[in-house]
Scaffold this active site. Structure first.
Site: not given
Length: 105
Positions: A29, A32
């Site tokens: 991600c 993230c």
């Protein structure tokens, strides 16, 4: 520094007196990965007030589904074992501090 959480230690980790900010994330991600240094900085700046912890959603499906995590990063603030605030998506440090101002007082 941030703490690493798993399905096994999650419940115990969020029970303490100090609030715990949990970052639900995954290695694939992008947002993230952008969030990681922000959280490290936040953790160092506010270590006396809040514990910052990370939970990898791919490795810990039980906790992830328990809290209905649909998109990541999701940050959930726990106080006394209960979720009290949820932030979804990338948060710049200023925004993170503004959102959690009541905890950081």
């Amino acid at each position: 520094a941030t703490m690493t959480l798993t399905d096994a230690n999650f419940q115990q980790a969020i029970q303490g007196d100090k609030p715990v900010l949990v970052d639900f994330w995954a290695a694939w991600c992008g947002p993230c990965r952008m969030m990681a240094p922000v959280l490290e900085e936040f953790a160092e700046a506010h270590a006396d007030k809040v514990t910052v912890a990370k939970l990898n959603v791919d490795e810990n499906p039980e906790t992830t589904s328990q809290f209905g995590i649909m998109s990541i990063p999701t940050l959930i603030l726990f106080k006394g074992g209960r979720p009290v605030k949820q932030l979804i998506g990338y948060q710049p440090k200023e925004q993170l501090e503004a959102q959690l101002a009541d905890v950081l007082q």
